[in-house]
Design a protein around this motif. Structure first.
Motif, short mmCIF file in Angstrom:
data_model
loop_
_atom_site.label_atom_id
_atom_site.label_comp_id
_atom_site.label_asym_id
_atom_site.label_seq_id
_atom_site.Cartn_x
_atom_site.Cartn_y
_atom_site.Cartn_z
N LEU A 195 -4.48 8.24 -7.33
CA LEU A 195 -3.78 7.04 -6.85
C LEU A 195 -4.12 6.10 -7.83
CD1 LEU A 195 -4.55 7.43 -2.96
CD2 LEU A 195 -2.43 8.09 -4.17
N THR A 196 -2.87 5.07 -8.07
CA THR A 196 -3.46 4.00 -8.65
C THR A 196 -3.86 2.87 -7.62
OG1 THR A 196 -1.04 3.15 -8.20
CG2 THR A 196 -1.54 4.15 -10.39
N GLN A 197 -4.33 1.75 -7.99
CA GLN A 197 -4.85 0.61 -7.08
C GLN A 197 -3.52 0.23 -6.37
OE1 GLN A 197 -6.71 -2.58 -9.35
NE2 GLN A 197 -8.61 -1.33 -8.99
N GLU A 198 -2.36 0.23 -6.74
CA GLU A 198 -1.11 -0.40 -6.26
C GLU A 198 -0.68 0.73 -5.18
OE1 GLU A 198 -1.60 0.15 -9.73
OE2 GLU A 198 -1.59 -1.97 -10.09
N GLU A 199 -0.84 1.93 -5.52
CA GLU A 199 -0.45 2.81 -4.53
C GLU A 199 -1.29 2.83 -3.16
OE1 GLU A 199 1.41 6.35 -7.11
OE2 GLU A 199 -0.73 6.21 -7.18
N LEU A 200 -2.81 2.67 -3.34
CA LEU A 200 -3.56 2.53 -2.38
C LEU A 200 -3.23 1.33 -1.66
CD1 LEU A 200 -6.06 3.60 -0.87
CD2 LEU A 200 -7.72 2.71 -2.62
N ALA A 201 -3.13 0.15 -2.29
CA ALA A 201 -2.67 -1.12 -1.68
C ALA A 201 -1.55 -0.81 -0.68
CB ALA A 201 -2.40 -2.30 -2.67
N HIS A 202 -0.58 -0.24 -1.19
CA HIS A 202 0.63 -0.10 -0.42
C HIS A 202 0.48 0.75 0.86
CE1 HIS A 202 4.71 0.60 0.64
NE2 HIS A 202 4.66 1.89 0.64
N ARG A 203 -0.56 1.77 0.73
CA ARG A 203 -0.90 2.70 1.85
C ARG A 203 -1.77 2.10 2.74
NH1 ARG A 203 -2.59 8.89 -0.05
NH2 ARG A 203 -0.81 9.20 -1.17
N THR A 204 -2.41 1.10 2.37
CA THR A 204 -3.40 0.32 3.36
C THR A 204 -2.92 -1.05 3.95
OG1 THR A 204 -4.54 -0.86 1.64
CG2 THR A 204 -5.40 1.41 2.22
N GLY A 205 -1.95 -1.49 3.17
CA GLY A 205 -1.31 -2.90 3.86
C GLY A 205 -2.05 -3.94 3.08
N LEU A 206 -3.13 -3.65 2.09
CA LEU A 206 -4.04 -4.55 1.37
C LEU A 206 -3.18 -4.84 0.12
CD1 LEU A 206 -7.33 -2.80 2.16
CD2 LEU A 206 -6.53 -5.06 3.48
N SER A 207 -3.81 -6.06 -0.39
CA SER A 207 -3.19 -6.45 -1.88
C SER A 207 -4.02 -5.64 -2.89
CB SER A 207 -3.28 -7.86 -1.84
OG SER A 207 -4.64 -8.40 -2.18
N THR A 208 -3.23 -5.49 -3.81
CA THR A 208 -3.87 -4.81 -5.14
C THR A 208 -5.01 -5.70 -5.68
OG1 THR A 208 -1.71 -3.97 -5.57
CG2 THR A 208 -3.43 -4.05 -7.53
N ARG A 209 -4.89 -6.82 -5.63
CA ARG A 209 -6.22 -7.78 -5.89
C ARG A 209 -7.31 -7.57 -5.03
NH1 ARG A 209 -4.96 -14.02 -7.24
NH2 ARG A 209 -3.96 -12.84 -8.95
#
Length: 72
Positions: free
Chosen positions: A20-34
């Motif tokens: 997973l990329t950070q972007e994909e994980l962010a999307h799954r969690t609802g958190l920002s990539t940052r």
């Protein structure tokens, strides 16, 4: 290594293991990539709520984030 660093190393290792990329994980969690990036760099402590969101998104037990994988 402090707990933030252990969490950071384990999060990055687990995320990479699941391809997973950070972007994909962010999307799954609802958190920002940052936010994900800051946790992975140990610049920010994750709250218990955030740890729960990330562990749920990665389908792992939250205790895996704190497992010390360095040699003793």
């Amino acid at each position: 290594m402090d707990l933030n660093e252990v969490m950071a190393v384990n999060l990055r290792r687990i995320r990479h293991g699941k391809k997973l990329t950070q972007e994909e994980l962010a999307h799954r969690t609802g958190l920002s990539t940052r936010h994900i990036g800051a946790i992975e760099r140990a610049e920010m402590s994750a709250t218990l709520t955030v740890l729960g969101q990330i562990s749920e998104a990665l389908d792992i037990d939250p205790r895996e984030f704190l497992a010390n994988t360095s040699p003793t």
